[in-house]
Design an enzyme around this catalytic site. Sequence first.
Site, mmCIF file in Angstrom:
data_model
loop_
_atom_site.group_PDB
_atom_site.id
_atom_site.type_symbol
_atom_site.label_atom_id
_atom_site.label_comp_id
_atom_site.label_asym_id
_atom_site.label_seq_id
_atom_site.Cartn_x
_atom_site.Cartn_y
_atom_site.Cartn_z
ATOM 1 C CG HIS A 197 -3.135 -73.402 31.997
ATOM 2 N ND1 HIS A 197 -3.332 -74.598 31.350
ATOM 3 C CD2 HIS A 197 -2.509 -72.591 31.084
ATOM 4 C CE1 HIS A 197 -2.862 -74.525 30.131
ATOM 5 N NE2 HIS A 197 -2.352 -73.311 29.939
ATOM 6 C CG ASP A 201 -0.531 -72.248 27.301
ATOM 7 O OD1 ASP A 201 -0.213 -73.435 27.493
ATOM 8 O OD2 ASP A 201 -1.635 -71.776 27.662
ATOM 9 C CB CYS A 240 -2.010 -77.575 31.332
ATOM 10 S SG CYS A 240 -2.583 -77.918 33.022
#
Length: 658
Positions: free
Chosen positions: A458, A474, A414
């Site tokens: 994250h 994202d 991430c």
Amino acid sequence: MIRIALFRRSPKVPLETRPFDLLCLTVAVVLAVHAPHMPIWLSIALAATLGARWWQRRRYGGRAPITLKLPLVALLSGAVVFYYGSLFGREPGAALAVGLLVLKLLESETARDARVGAAFSCFALMSALLFDQGMVATVLVALGLLPALATLRALEPAQPPSTLPRELLPALALLGASLPLALLAFVLVPRLSSPLWGTPNPGQARTGLSEDMSPGDFTDLLTDDRPAMRVSFEGAPPPAAQRYFRAYVMWSYDGRQWRHIGTGGAPGDVDRAGAVRRYTVALEGSGQRVLPALDVPVEAPDHAFLNVDHEVLSDRPVNDTRIYTLRSASSYRMDPQLDERERRRGLRLPANFNPQTLALAHRWRTEFGSNDKAIVQAALKLFHDGGFSYTLAPAPLGRNAVDDFLFSTHEGFCEHYSSAFTVLMRAAGIPARVVTGYQGGYWNELGNYLLVRQSDAHAWSEVWMPGEGWRRVDPTAAVRPERVSLGAAAAASGAAAAWAPNQWWLGLRNRWDVVNRWWNQGVIGFDTLRQHGLLTPFGLRDTDPGMLGLLLAVGGSLFAALGLAWAMWKRPANDPARASMQLLERRLASLGVVRRHSEGPQHFFVRASRALPTHRAELERLMRTYLELRYAYDEPPAELLKNFRQAARDFRPRRMVK
């Protein structure tokens, strides 16, 4: 002249083998309990010292020479200072205490030494709760008291040697008998605003989100399965794709690292398009001030504030479990108007870094013109179709980290994707920033709460769009959608089908977490408010320290009275030798030989022999056996008891002829 000594030094009772072995076991348990937070080399050295001392006493006996003890004490102190930098604080203090406890064995040769060692072992066991107050740790510390209690019991006179389980069973009974009094003290002892035994430790390292982020930083978090927080919602929980918990907003980028600069000021405008969601978070201690919040929080809890980036920050670091309630908007427009200063911050990039990335972003701007949404979609399409993969063990990156990631390695997790995406957006003229927090979690139906673990950490991006404000993007979801729906481990496995947890194990783990949650709220979180709420139904509305102390004294006295009554009225232990002797007394009394109250067994048998000369030899044999059973052994042999019992049953005296 007669001299009377009022004070005499108690004789030094030599320490027998069994109490010393139990003392070594006690110290070994203390060392094992403290080993997780001590350096491994120190734990191994102390374990070797303990084992060597046990072997030396079993083989040769005697104390260790003072020429060995003093250098070992100095070496221990120097090693603690060298590793920790100080003798003060929880870690160095605990390491020094455990080390001194092990070295105490070198001079433990009397009953007094063993009692001192056992008492100090109990203190060292209690100090382990400074590091972990969970239910498992508390139970282990309580069970660690068993060998200490067995050691003290073995030091009592006339205690026969026995097997280890038989030594520990009475200690377990004592521990169980103390539980009601411990529960009374837990309920009535006044609650403190800070831990009683806490000591400051600014250098303590904790696993959790950091205020900085660079490629590779999240590896430890994504493999850490410990709980980070538990969230209870009013109403239905949000879908998995909407479980984004905001922690740090990072603006500053130097080419390698993103930094949180702690922006102050009042929170910006948030136009809410729908209802807000209310929820309660039980956050585990992290040593940081940030309080993760779902989506965009619209208010701050007590003893916290909401800053301009909509971060919720506590007034003080969260060192223990903290429970707070928030309201957040899931449908919103955040900062629809962006001033020039904020725009410059959202576009700033370091000079002379990532030339290929800058060239790609400029090409997109030329191709799509003022269509910012098309540029965002182009970046997401690159991640989705450009051969990128999600892995927790990516290849290392060089000075131009984003260039290496986008055009060479094509692998990461991430923080790689959010960092590269944000740099691309800034290079294309779109204000962007990195946000870190938690995403996902497991919905525990048994406890009706969302369990968020450290492995759910994250990082994502926020871009500013005209008329829409800051919008969450994202980029990791473009590469591996499983990261959003199933978690980091599912994405790393390579396929959603491969991440099908064993239902038995998953159910067991979640049920256990319900127990941990109850422990955290009911035991660790038992504060003044909960104490007052517990006592109010009993008519105790005044819970000041004086009243609580009086109740504790009364309750303790009641328990002491009950224990004394039980000790006075309990049935005496069965004595088979005495029972057989009473059988002999009854049979002799039937022939006129009655034992007097002040008559000892030897005199009684002699008198019976004179009265019954035909049974003289049998009575003398019974007398010798009984005296041997009664006075020759601490614990009579079972075979000898059996023989005496049988002889008493077989003894059938004849009546005397007048």
